[in-house]
Design a protein around this motif. Structure first.
Motif, short mmCIF file in Angstrom:
data_model
loop_
_atom_site.label_atom_id
_atom_site.label_comp_id
_atom_site.label_asym_id
_atom_site.label_seq_id
_atom_site.Cartn_x
_atom_site.Cartn_y
_atom_site.Cartn_z
N TYR A 111 -2.25 -0.41 -7.91
CA TYR A 111 -3.35 -1.35 -7.88
C TYR A 111 -3.22 -2.38 -9.00
O TYR A 111 -2.80 -2.06 -10.10
CB TYR A 111 -4.69 -0.62 -8.02
N TYR A 112 -3.61 -3.63 -8.67
CA TYR A 112 -3.60 -4.74 -9.62
C TYR A 112 -4.95 -5.43 -9.60
O TYR A 112 -5.61 -5.48 -8.55
CB TYR A 112 -2.49 -5.74 -9.28
N LEU A 113 -5.35 -5.96 -10.75
CA LEU A 113 -6.60 -6.69 -10.85
C LEU A 113 -6.64 -7.77 -9.78
O LEU A 113 -5.67 -8.52 -9.62
CB LEU A 113 -6.75 -7.31 -12.25
N TYR B 16 -9.82 -4.19 -7.81
CA TYR B 16 -8.36 -4.08 -7.81
C TYR B 16 -7.87 -4.05 -6.37
O TYR B 16 -8.57 -3.57 -5.47
CB TYR B 16 -7.92 -2.80 -8.53
N VAL B 17 -6.66 -4.55 -6.16
CA VAL B 17 -6.04 -4.57 -4.84
C VAL B 17 -4.72 -3.80 -4.92
O VAL B 17 -3.99 -3.90 -5.91
CB VAL B 17 -5.83 -6.02 -4.33
N PHE B 18 -4.42 -3.06 -3.87
CA PHE B 18 -3.18 -2.29 -3.81
C PHE B 18 -2.05 -3.18 -3.34
O PHE B 18 -2.15 -3.88 -2.33
CB PHE B 18 -3.34 -1.10 -2.86
N CYS B 19 -0.92 -3.15 -4.06
CA CYS B 19 0.27 -3.93 -3.70
C CYS B 19 1.21 -3.02 -2.90
O CYS B 19 1.64 -1.98 -3.39
CB CYS B 19 0.96 -4.45 -4.95
N ASN C 287 -9.46 -0.66 2.77
CA ASN C 287 -8.63 0.42 2.24
C ASN C 287 -7.57 -0.05 1.24
O ASN C 287 -6.72 0.71 0.85
CB ASN C 287 -7.95 1.22 3.36
N LYS C 288 -7.60 -1.33 0.84
CA LYS C 288 -6.65 -1.83 -0.15
C LYS C 288 -7.35 -2.21 -1.45
O LYS C 288 -6.71 -2.61 -2.40
CB LYS C 288 -5.90 -3.03 0.41
N LEU C 289 -8.68 -2.10 -1.47
CA LEU C 289 -9.47 -2.46 -2.64
C LEU C 289 -10.10 -1.24 -3.27
O LEU C 289 -10.45 -0.28 -2.58
CB LEU C 289 -10.59 -3.43 -2.27
N LYS C 290 -10.26 -1.30 -4.60
CA LYS C 290 -11.06 -0.30 -5.28
C LYS C 290 -11.70 -0.96 -6.48
O LYS C 290 -11.22 -1.98 -6.98
CB LYS C 290 -10.25 0.93 -5.67
N TYR D 25 1.68 -9.39 2.80
CA TYR D 25 1.21 -8.82 4.06
C TYR D 25 1.78 -9.62 5.24
O TYR D 25 2.28 -9.06 6.21
CB TYR D 25 -0.32 -8.83 4.07
N TYR D 26 1.72 -10.95 5.15
CA TYR D 26 2.22 -11.82 6.21
C TYR D 26 3.72 -11.63 6.41
O TYR D 26 4.20 -11.55 7.55
CB TYR D 26 1.90 -13.27 5.85
#
Length: 141
Positions: free
Chosen positions: A27-29, A18-21, A8-11, A42-43
């Motif tokens: 979203y960023y490449l 892309y990944v959601f920050c 649910n963080k990728l598209k 995340y950590y």
């Protein structure tokens, strides 16, 4: 670090991932360095108790007329607390990496510095009597 769940963080858009920050709220490449950056974010939030509003990502700064962009800066009580420099897993943590993060330390005087390429992570704390190397990033208190 624990397992980073990308669910649910990728598209995918135009064949690129892309990944959601969580911090920048967009979203960023999905580059290898961005994946390392997102794992650390995340950590910090999920495992060390840091708040989203304390974390700044790709923070722009100018020091002696030289522009820099810190990967991650944590501010606590209106003071720099933790700086994280992220590298791609192919980039070895070297004296060049150390020099880079030390320039950030000279500018911000944070208590903790973290260098990581997602494989190797070096964490150190500045104390009155020198530098202490730590096994993990300190918890938010």
């Amino acid at each position: 670090m624990n397992k980073f769940k990308l669910k649910n963080k990728l598209k995918t858009f135009n064949g690129k991932r892309y990944v959601f920050c969580l911090i920048r709220k967009k979203y960023y490449l999905l580059t290898k360095e961005e994946l390392v950056r997102q794992k650390i974010i995340y950590y910090l939030i999920k495992n060390r108790g840091y708040k989203v509003q304390e974390i700044y990502v790709e923070f722009n700064s100018t020091f002696y007329n030289i522009k820099n962009r810190l990967d991650i800066l944590v501010i606590k009580k209106n003071r720099p607390f933790l700086i994280v420099e992220c590298k791609s897993p192919e980039v070895k943590i070297s004296s060049k990496s150390f020099d880079q993060i030390m320039k950030y330390y000279l500018r911000f005087k944070s208590q903790y510095l973290v260098l990581t390429n997602g494989i190797k992570t070096i964490i150190f704390e500045f104390k009155n009597d020198g530098i202490e190397f730590l096994k993990q990033i300190p918890k938010n208190f």
